[in-house]
Structure formats: structure tokens, C-alpha cells
Design a protein around this motif. Structure first.
Motif, PDB file in Angstrom:
ATOM      1  N   HIS A  97      40.249  36.777  31.053  1.00 26.98           N
ATOM      2  CA  HIS A  97      39.873  37.998  30.348  1.00 26.98           C
ATOM      3  C   HIS A  97      38.434  38.392  30.593  1.00 26.98           C
ATOM      4  O   HIS A  97      38.106  39.575  30.638  1.00 26.98           O
ATOM      5  CB  HIS A  97      40.150  37.837  28.851  1.00 26.98           C
ATOM      6  N   SER A  98      37.551  37.410  30.760  1.00 25.09           N
ATOM      7  CA  SER A  98      36.162  37.796  30.998  1.00 25.09           C
ATOM      8  C   SER A  98      36.033  38.487  32.353  1.00 25.09           C
ATOM      9  O   SER A  98      35.194  39.367  32.532  1.00 25.09           O
ATOM     10  CB  SER A  98      35.233  36.579  30.901  1.00 25.09           C
ATOM     11  N   ASP A  99      36.888  38.139  33.297  1.00 26.03           N
ATOM     12  CA  ASP A  99      36.887  38.865  34.573  1.00 26.03           C
ATOM     13  C   ASP A  99      37.344  40.309  34.401  1.00 26.03           C
ATOM     14  O   ASP A  99      36.850  41.207  35.086  1.00 26.03           O
ATOM     15  CB  ASP A  99      37.801  38.154  35.595  1.00 26.03           C
ATOM     16  N   VAL A 100      38.297  40.522  33.513  1.00 28.96           N
ATOM     17  CA  VAL A 100      38.737  41.910  33.283  1.00 28.96           C
ATOM     18  C   VAL A 100      37.635  42.686  32.566  1.00 28.96           C
ATOM     19  O   VAL A 100      37.376  43.849  32.879  1.00 28.96           O
ATOM     20  CB  VAL A 100      40.066  41.950  32.497  1.00 28.96           C
ATOM     21  N   PHE A 101      36.977  42.048  31.600  1.00 30.61           N
ATOM     22  CA  PHE A 101      35.832  42.716  30.960  1.00 30.61           C
ATOM     23  C   PHE A 101      34.787  43.122  31.999  1.00 30.61           C
ATOM     24  O   PHE A 101      34.240  44.217  31.960  1.00 30.61           O
ATOM     25  CB  PHE A 101      35.182  41.809  29.919  1.00 30.61           C
ATOM     26  N   ALA A 102      34.507  42.207  32.932  1.00 26.08           N
ATOM     27  CA  ALA A 102      33.488  42.515  33.934  1.00 26.08           C
ATOM     28  C   ALA A 102      33.884  43.711  34.789  1.00 26.08           C
ATOM     29  O   ALA A 102      33.028  44.474  35.241  1.00 26.08           O
ATOM     30  CB  ALA A 102      33.229  41.296  34.804  1.00 26.08           C
ATOM     31  N   MET A 103      35.198  43.893  34.981  1.00 24.78           N
ATOM     32  CA  MET A 103      35.642  45.054  35.762  1.00 24.78           C
ATOM     33  C   MET A 103      35.284  46.377  35.070  1.00 24.78           C
ATOM     34  O   MET A 103      35.144  47.403  35.724  1.00 24.78           O
ATOM     35  CB  MET A 103      37.153  44.995  36.017  1.00 24.78           C
ATOM     36  N   ILE A 104      35.198  46.363  33.739  1.00 25.44           N
ATOM     37  CA  ILE A 104      34.733  47.575  33.043  1.00 25.44           C
ATOM     38  C   ILE A 104      33.335  47.923  33.539  1.00 25.44           C
ATOM     39  O   ILE A 104      33.043  49.075  33.870  1.00 25.44           O
ATOM     40  CB  ILE A 104      34.710  47.351  31.512  1.00 25.44           C
TER      41      ILE A 104
END
Lengths: 474, 474, 474
Positions: free
Chosen positions: B227-234
Motif C-alpha cells: 500500500h505504501s507503494d500505491v500511496f507513493a504513486m499519488i
């Protein structure tokens, strides 16, 4: 005895009939009312090219759309992503936070176009409301009042109650706004009084009336999780970044919008530093609390709602932000627990700290700034434009204006508290499907919640016939 | 011996005194300095209507606010959501990534308004800084330099160290910018040199001086989660989408802004494809690495910082993006591990790959594009406008300009490295509350971290008296 | 026999050669084609100041950049964050959703600039494509068609297949758009036909041809998780908020853009209420389904793509949104399962409900609104401007226009279905690295996926030598 049983019967959060009925009936009502009352104004109507010629407007770029549309989109993001994601911080109420915010904002903006239209945009020639870009910004503003109220109630009410809260909140807002802006001729472009003070006291009064003495039965869910705190930061940051657009969206073309944006930008920056300071100071080993960072950093924007378009000076803006960061964080540390324990007001998101106190402060700052305005600072034209001392207000002095600004605050407070009391009693009727005390803050009540990622069945089982919930989605 | 003990004493990451003191004192200093020095400029002052008449400006839409505000808001999003969320990729340092980014940006922009104001916007008539929309864009740019530096240090420093880094970084930036843009009369609207090269080498030099030989004690936390990787995509996407606004925000009205946006848009698109190509090529079975996608896709925007407003042609922009995607991804694969192992530079976010190399490349591209500019391509007026060959620079030729552009790069490098060395030594003082080697990349050190969602106590326990952390939030 | 073996050989999702080759070769092709064909138009070229003088344009603000750039940025956000995050809803395909969306959009927009340029923006004087802000908006629109098609295929195809889908999808789109907008002279500023109908049927036809009878082997992963549903709401909300910009981005300056934004704003609001109503009505205890909220709330925007710039009236917009929310939610409940079971069309994101049906409805609404247009409502000039009844179309009547609008829908359907069939067969070639039936919807196939946060090794182990995947990242 019968009555007693009526009021105290067990909660039944089934909204299968009530929610669809409310949504359908109210949406159909909107369509009918729009059909009777709402038309395009001269800048969004196909007659624009004729209008342009009549008024000697030389270029399409003079259409108000180009002055305000970028700000409108920023405000729109604040309403839906800003408020919505700010309310995802609870570990198991993120669907409700962002989802119900979406629902009531979508209803509220239609209803606001009508209510505000009747008060502010009625064309006397044909009795119809003429809408353009400024109306849809104002509708978003009006909705903000109800979303603030939702913040106080987050996790404790049903979507049907929220729709009722919005149904009554919008007209209350529109009347209050009419009295403040038109009857009293008060300036409040970013809504410290009209939006924040009203919205916060409206929500807090409702929360007071809906007090749940046994709410600690849901205590396990009334807190954040690691990822839900990061989601909430999305809301915080979009609110924080776009607040300059919020406070400048409907202020005067030219220097008015320009100055409002700069002042708000500065006040917000200042709030951030004092919020971090107080948050760190208050905890063992200086550890910061995400609740403070998510909320109190925004207080500077709330408090600049009235004065942003005035010549408050850049350092004046910094001072306002400085104070608000302190007051708001202090509120989370001391006042919210106090209010819950001694005043029976359960304020889930702490709207008292983020909207009520900074809103009141913003109104006071606005009144002082207005009262001390002078031609030497504003120039003659600037003073007239900024405070709109034209027509029947041509003789009003800044000092008098300051008095009226203060009166505006009282109107906002009165509407919030009295309106909240009335709506609160309506919402206590045991027909709205609110959750029981041990089911608050839980998305399971109103949403189909997927099983957690962690519970993905191992690959070995994929051949067995699953009849689970995911089957439908394929 | 005493000195030895001073330098090597055990780390104590308690910032309960230092962080609040720094925040309060510096914010109060800002207020005082703003009070003495900062006022509105003629476009944000209430005297605008008089100014308009004097200058024969026919419409409010000519206020610079309407030329630049949409770009400003995009840049603002890049600074707070873009940089902030890009740094949430670590599995347990998301609070620190987005939160400390928020803190230092909010401080930095105030400090930048002052420092840049003294160098660029001082009104000789009254010795005051007059601010408008362009100043707040520039303040955001200035902050970007410090946030890039933070990227190299992510997870290894305390918030107090970051405040010190910003305190020194902003004046260094302002002086460097003054020399490059005003003394050398170099064009760098999107800051390949001024922002990216300077910021990256400033951070890398600090990281080199703060080298932690035992950092692998925190290795368990120095990585991403799903999930932190998806947050970083923001963060990645908002940076990527709004980079055309970044590079065009302060370029010339009309064709300058228009062309800068288009060129940046194209270079970024090209970077994406080569990043995916190299990332896939480098891994077993062609599996893509999120680190590359999150970062190297942005390299095209960095490298267009100087040349975006020039007539680099659309295919020129594509070529720049093409090369940068390759170089940057290659950096993540080869150079970052090399730098850590052999050069003792620990670069958490890989700013060397995303900002340093593409920044230098962008400066070189800019110098070449400038040197080869001609009246046949730009037209006479276009050439004068684009390179501002006016006043005492009226006689400068494109070839000479190219030389000065290259000199600008050297200035940026020098300021980054020398400035970083000095600030690095200051940050080594053992008084700033930095974490120990086994506590890096861990939010627990500076934040109240909620227990995980997974640990929600079962419903059976809700009646027991919980004295946990959530009790306060209710 | 040989052929049989070729078609049915085991899937090998290794893209280590194919993906880099595709990315490199196609990007190099773009550079060459841009080098030969693409230049700046007169508003983004350095000759703008001369052009201004020639055309008697008095101010830089008249550059089309200032009319359209804010809308462009909103559209850009919709393409990358909107579509990208909407596709993160699967619990273990978030990387693929947002990442492959990023890849194909970045390729597609370059390819679209060329293809659309050849059809719409070719300068007859020199045979070159002249690009400006309107072209890059149109390129983003063109990409949207392919991203919609991706929605139907999410989780079941390889990135190489997606690149092929885009390679063919863009020219199909450009030809279809040329026929509809130029040959038939149809109005479709927001693309109900051109974008949504085409894109959806293109994707659905491909999905039909790529039908996987054993897809239930991946059933365990074909569903959402709690956090992935919240991520998807980011996509939903940015699409929802910025749809007014989408539908108004390329409509006429002045009232055209203004009206398109207002109409879309209203239709979207109306969709939200009916979506909540039907979703709640369809489930036990009235529980809402996130899939409906994430998707069907957007249907109103799709359906306003054609008529938004017409004088459809505010209540007309509300009615369109009202119907679309119902139809789209109903589609998720009934039609998607039906299509999968009986028609062998597996539609992961339900694009049939969100794009196909509302797109067709939007085309019909547009045709009716056009056919019933009159001078009494639009004014003579307004009618001419809105429908562009100029030049060789000066004699066309609204009724005729309505007929052509309907013809446009047929063209869009034909291109979607026939194009999809051809591309579907190409994508069935067993050389594209698509996943096997039990590996669909799984990021592990194409991404280095970090171990979960939950599996952080306990602190005791930090001294041991980890050789895990995080080591490289340090």
C-alpha cells in the motif's frame, strides 16, 4: 408509556427502504423545481454573443467563467476530496467518511442552487433563477456548511439522517447568508462566519442532542489506523493547498482575488508551524499526533475567511495563522475531551477546534480589520470596492462596517445553535436507521465490506466452488 | 577526550523541547521580518484600480493573477502532495515522509519570500519587498530545492535537522539564484540548475557527511510495502501531471508559457516508455520495479527545466525525455548501490538519479539550445523576448548566452556541494535529536503511531475499560 | 496440428524481451515521426508576438493557452489519476491498474498527437502538424478511449498486449473521430460517442474474443480489499470533480465552455443520488456496494458528453444524470453477470455500465437536443455558433443535425466493434506474454511486489545479514 417505547426502541440500522426513498423523492423534487425555476444566466446562455455586443465586451475572456473557473475547480476538490478524505481517518469508517460525504454534497449542491438562488439570484423580470459560475461556487460553499456539521457526527448517524441534516441545513444556511451578506451588508468572501461558524455550531448542537452516553462501546473502532491516517492526509493537503482558492473564489476581480489568495497562503503556512510546535510539546518524547497535523494546520485558512480580501497585510495574516494553530491544537488536547466529559458533546472530527473557534476568531479579525480600514491604506476607490460602499451603503464608514461585521457573527451563531437544536430533535426520531452504540464507527453497518487482503485464500483452494461475495463481481 | 564524548554520545531522538522552540522562534521571527519588510505589490494592493488607470490597463483580467494562478496551484500541489506522497513509499515512514515535508515546506515558503524578496523584489523606493503571485510561485520553487535535499536524507534525520537544513538551504538557494538569473543573466524558468541540481547536490553532500556505517541495522524498514507503494504513486502522478505547469509557471506570458507546457508534456511522456523498458529489461522475467516507475518517469520534467521555454522543438523534447528515462533508471540499478558502497553516500529516495543527473543534463541541453538559437527560428522579437536580450544585455548573442548557461550550472553545483558540506557539519552536532542507526525509517520515533487495523480487539472486549491511546480521541 | 499447438501452448508471462523492445522501438518511431511532422502552432511558437500584431490581438491573455490550460490540467488528472486510481480497486492488482494505465497513456498521447494531427491539424502550407494546447487536450481525449478499453481487460492481459491495443486503438479513434466530427459535421465536445461508446465497445469486443472460460481459477483475487476500495475512490472523485472540465475543455470560448461545465456538474450530482438509491435497494439491509459508488456515480458525466454544450437546460441535465445513475447501477447488478454467463464477455471494471450504455444514451440525448434546437432558444448567432452552421454547413437545420448526430453514433459503434474484433484476434496470438488463467488479477506476474508490512521481521533479527530484496533499495 407508548411514547417511551417509541423513543427507546432498539436501533435498527436497516436503510433499505428509507435511503432509496429519500434519494429518489428528493432528486425528483430537484428536477421539478429546477424545471420551474432554474435557467442559464447571460454568461452561460447561448445569447452571450448578443449580450457581449450590447455591453461592449470585447473578448470572450471577459466571461466570468475565465475569472473563476480555476478557483471553482479547486473549491470542488476541497468539497469532495478534501472533506471526504479528511474523514477517512477512522480505521474502519473510511467508506462512510468519503462515501456519505459524496452523497450529501451531491444532493446539497442542487438544493443550494435553488435556495441561494431564491435569495440571491432571482431575476425579477421572469421570477427565475439564473445560474452561472458564481452560483455553483456558492452552492459548493453552502454544502461545506453541512459537511462541517457531518464532521461532528461522523460514524454515529445513518445516511438518511445526513440527508435530513442537509435538507434543513441548506435553507438555514441560505437564510443566514442572506441576512449577513445582504441585510447587514457584511463582507465574508471565505465564510468564516457564514460557512465555518454556522456549520460547526449546527453540527455540534445536533451532536449534543444526539448524545450517546454508551458510545464507549464502540471505542475499539473510534481511532485511526496507519493507512487510514495517510488517506486522511490526502484530504488535509488538498484542503490546505486549495484554501487560497476557497477564500478568493468569489472575491472581487483583480486585486481582491489576488490579495485573498496571498493572505490565505501565508496564514496557512504559519498555522503549520505552531501546530507542530504544540503537538510536539504536549506529548512524551515530543511525539507528534497525526490528528493535530491533519486538522489544526488548516485553522489559518478558516480564520482568514473574512479578512482575506482586506488589506490585513502579509504579517497580519501570519499572526492570524500563528494564533489559530495554537488555539486549534490546544482544542484537540483539552477542549474536545472536556466537551465530551462535561458538556455531553461528542465531536468525532473535532470541528469545534477546526471550524468553530477559528471561525469565530476569523469573524473578530474581520471586524477589527474592517473597522480600522482607511483611505490612506486602501485608496478611495480601493475602499469603496473592497467593502462595496456603493448605492445605499455609500455613506457607511469602516467603523460602522466593523460593527455590522460583529453583528454578522451573532447571526451565524444564532442560526447554527437554534437550527441545530431543531434539526437535532428531528434526527432523534427513531425512524432514521442510526446505528446502535456498539456499532458506531463501523462500515459494516451500511456497506458491503470486502474481506481483508490478508484473508486471501491460499492458491490451493481456487478450484473449489466459492459462493462468496466476490463471485458477483467477476 | 571530552570532545570525543560529545561527538559520540548515544543518540536521543527526543525533540520535545527542540522542535517546539525551533518552530515558535522561527515563526515569530518570520512575523517580525514580514512586519518590517513585506507588503503587497501593485497588483495585489487595493490601489490596483488606480494603478490600472495609470497604466491604461483596460481589464482586470490583465492582472498577473489570471495568467499565473492556475499554474501556481499546480505547483503548490506538486510541493505538498507531489513531494509529500512520493516520500510515503517506505512501509513505516509514511507519516514522516508526508508530515515533515509539510512542515519544512510551510516554513520554507515564508523564509523564501523574504530571502528571494531581498534579492529580487525589493522596491528601491521604500526598501520593502512587494509580493504578488509570481513571488509565491518562486517561494514554492525555492522550497522544492530543500525538499529534494530531504529526499536524500529521508528516514535518517530528525525534524529539527530538517528545519535547520531549510533555514540554511533557502538563503543558499536565493543567493545562487540571484547569481545565476541576475548576475549571469541565465534563463532557467523551470530550474534544472537552480532548483534540481542545487537541491540534489545539497542533499547528497549532507548525506555524505552524515554517513551512517551501521545503517543496515534498519534494513528491515528500509523498503516499501504494497500500500505504501500505491500511496507513493499519488505523489508520482501529481508531479508528473503538473510538471508542465512547473516549467511554465513563471515563463513569459503568451507563447512562452504555452511552449514550455507542451515541451514538458512531451518529454515526460517519453521518459515513461524508456523507464518501463529499462526496468523490465533489468529484472528476472521482466518484472517491473515500482521504485523506477515512481521516480525515473519524472526525469524528463527535470531535464526540461531550462529548455522548456526555448524552441527546442517537439521532437527535441521527446529525445530529452528518452535519454532521461534511461539514465535515471540506470542510476537506480547501478549508481545508487555504487555510491552507497564505495562513496559512502546513502541516498534514500535516489535523488541523484531523479534530480542530480537529469538536472545537469537539463542544464547542458539548455546551454546547447540557447547557443544554437537563431532569428530564423525565433524571429527577431521572439529571440529578444525568449532570452530577454534587452537593456544591458541587448548585445548578447545566443552563442554567448550558451556559455553563460553553462557557467550557471557550475554555480549551482558549487553552491550545492559547498553549502551542503557546511550545513552537513552543522547537522552532525549531536544536539538535533536524530534517530539511532537501528531506528531509522521508523515513524515510531517521532510520531504517535496507531496500532494496526489488524489488532482491533474483538467485540467481546468492548466493555472492559480501555486506557489506550484511542480513548483521548473519542 | 502444428497450428493447434501454436495457439494452445502454455502461457508464458515473461515480458523481459518483448516489453523493452516494444517500448524502445515505438518511442524511437515517435521521435522520428515527430521530427518529420510536428512543429509548434502560431500560439506556441516564438513568432507569437508577430502573429499578435498581424491579427490585431491586443493582449497575451487572448492566447488560447489561457482559455484552455486549466481545463487541460483537469483532463490530464482524469487520465492519469482518475482512470489510474479507479483501476486500483482490485486487492492485488493496484500496481498493474495504475502502472499500466500510466504506460499506455504516455505512449498513446504521443501517437494521438500524430494521428489526430494528420487528420485535423495538418498545415497545408508545409505538410506539417502544428500543435498547441487544443491538440494536447485532444490527445488526452484520444487516450481515454484506450483506457476505457483497458478497463474491460484489467488483470487479464500483459502490458505488451495493452501497448498493441493502444497502437491500433489510437488510429481507429482518429479515423472514427474524423468521420464523425468532420465528414458528418457532428458535435461531440465531450465525446459520448467518439470517446466513450467507441472505447467501451472496442474493449468489450476484445474481451469477448479473449474470453477465458477458466477465469474462475483466479476468483480469489478478483475482488477488492478495504484499502484498495479507498484508493479507487481517489480515482472516482477526481473523475467526478473534473468531468465538467472534460466536457467543456474544447467547446466554444465563452458561453460554450461555461454552459458545458454547468450542465455536466448538474448531471453528475443527479447520478450520485440515484446510484446510492439503487445500490441500497438491491442489497440485504440496504447495504451499499462500493463498486456502484465508484462507477455509476460517473455515468452522468459520460452521458452529457454530447449535449453539455447545448441548451439542454439545467433540469434537462438533472434528468439525464438521474436516468444514468439508475441504468448504470442496474448494469452492475444484472447486465454484467448476464454478459459474462451468457455472452462470454468478461468485463472487469464494468465498462459496459459506465461507458457503453451511458455513452449511447448520451449520443441519443445529444441527437434529440440538437434536433429540437431553435433560434428562439439559442438566438440566431447562438445557434450558428453552437452547431457551427457556417461555411458549407450554413444551410443545415437543427433537424438535419439531429439526424447526423444519430449517424455519428452508428459510426462509433461500428468502429468499436469491428476494430475490437480485428485487434482482439491479433491479441490472441500466443506471443504477447499474457498471464495464465490462475494468475490473472495478480501483480506478482509483472511486478516486483514487496512483502507485506505485516511481515516486517522482528527487531531482534536486524543484525543478521539479510540478502532480501530490500537490500538493493537502501
Amino acid at each position: 408509556m407508548q411514547l417511551q417505547r417509541f423513543w427507546c426502541r432498539a436501533k435498527n440500522p436497516d436503510v433499505r427502504i428509507s435511503l432509496p426513498v429519500v434519494c429518489f423523492v428528493w432528486q425528483i423534487a430537484m428536477i421539478i423545481l429546477f424545471g420551474v425555476f432554474v435557467r442559464y444566466d447571460e454568461e452561460s446562455d447561448a445569447h452571450w454573443s448578443e449580450h457581449k455586443r450590447e455591453k461592449n465586451i470585447t473578448s470572450d475572456i471577459e466571461n466570468d467563467f475565465y475569472y473563476r473557473y480555476p478557483s471553482f475547480q479547486d473549491v470542488h476538490v476541497m468539497i469532495f476530496v478534501g472533506f471526504g478524505f479528511l474523514m477517512t481517518f477512522l480505521k474502519r469508517y473510511s467508506f462512510g467518511g468519503v462515501g456519505f460525504n459524496f452523497l450529501i454534497a451531491a444532493f446539497g449542491l442542487q438544493w443550494a442552487l435553488l435556495m441561494q438562488g431564491w435569495f440571491h439570484a432571482l431575476d425579477p423580470a421572469d421570477g427565475q433563477i439564473k445560474i452561472g459560475i458564481e452560483n455553483i461556487i456558492n452552492a459548493d460553499f453552502c454544502v461545506a456548511g453541512c459537511l462541517i456539521a457531518y464532521g461532528a457526527l461522523l460514524g454515529k448517524v445513518s445516511p438518511v439522517q445526513l440527508m435530513v441534516l442537509t435538507l434543513f441545513g441548506i435553507p438555514l444556511f441560505a437564510v443566514e447568508e442572506y441576512i449577513i451578506l445582504h441585510v447587514l451588508h457584511v463582507r465574508d468572501a471565505g465564510g468564516s462566519m457564514v460557512i465555518h461558524t454556522f456549520g460547526a455550531y449546527y453540527g455540534l448542537t445536533i451532536s449534543w442532542i444526539l448524545y450517546r452516553p454508551k458510545l464507549d462501546q464502540s471505542k475499539r473502532l473510534n481511532g485511526s489506523g496507519y493507512h487510514s491516517d495517510v488517506f486522511a492526509m490526502i484530504g488535509t493537503l488538498f484542503l490546505w493547498m486549495f484554501w487560497p482558492s476557497f477564500n478568493s473564489a468569489i472575491s472581487d476581480h483583480g486585486d481582491g482575488q489576488h490579495r485573498a489568495a496571498i493572505n490565505t497562503y501565508l496564514a496557512l503556512a504559519s498555522s503549520v508551524l505552531t501546530t507542530f510546535a504544540i503537538s510536539s510539546l504536549s506529548a512524551k518524547r515530543g511525539k507528534l499526533d497525526m490528528v493535530h497535523i491533519q486538522n489544526a494546520t488548516l485553522a489559518g485558512g478558516v480564520a482568514m475567511g473574512t479578512a482575506a480580501e482586506f488589506m490585513i497585510t502579509p504579517y497580519g495574516s501570519l499572526i492570524v495563522g500563528f494564533c489559530c494553530g495554537i488555539i486549534s491544537t490546544f482544542g484537540y488536547l483539552v477542549i474536545t475531551p472536556f466537551m465530551e466529559k462535561y458538556m455531553k458533546i461528542q465531536d468525532t472530527c473535532g470541528v469545534h477546534n477546526l471550524h468553530a473557534m477559528p471561525g469565530v476568531l476569523g469573524a473578530v479579525v474581520g471586524a477589527i480589520t474592517a473597522a480600522t480600514a482607511s483611505e490612506s491604506v486602501y485608496g478611495h476607490e480601493g475602499l469603496v470596492n473592497t467593502f462595496d460602499f456603493k448605492g445605499k451603503y455609500a455613506e457607511r464608514t469602516p467603523a460602522t462596517q466593523g460593527g455590522f461585521q460583529a453583528a454578522g457573527l451573532c447571526v451565524a451563531l444564532a442560526f447554527g445553535i437554534v437550527g441545530g437544536a431543531i434539526v437535532g430533535f428531528i434526527l432523534r426520531l427513531p425512524v432514521w436507521g442510526d446505528p446502535s452504540d456498539d456499532n458506531c464507527f463501523d462500515d459494516e453497518v451500511y456497506w458491503e465490506v470486502p474481506e481483508d487482503e490478508e484473508s486471501i485464500p491460499p492458491i490451493l483452494e481456487y478450484n473449489s466452488h466459492m459462493v462468496g461475495k466476490y463471485a458477483d463481481r467477476m
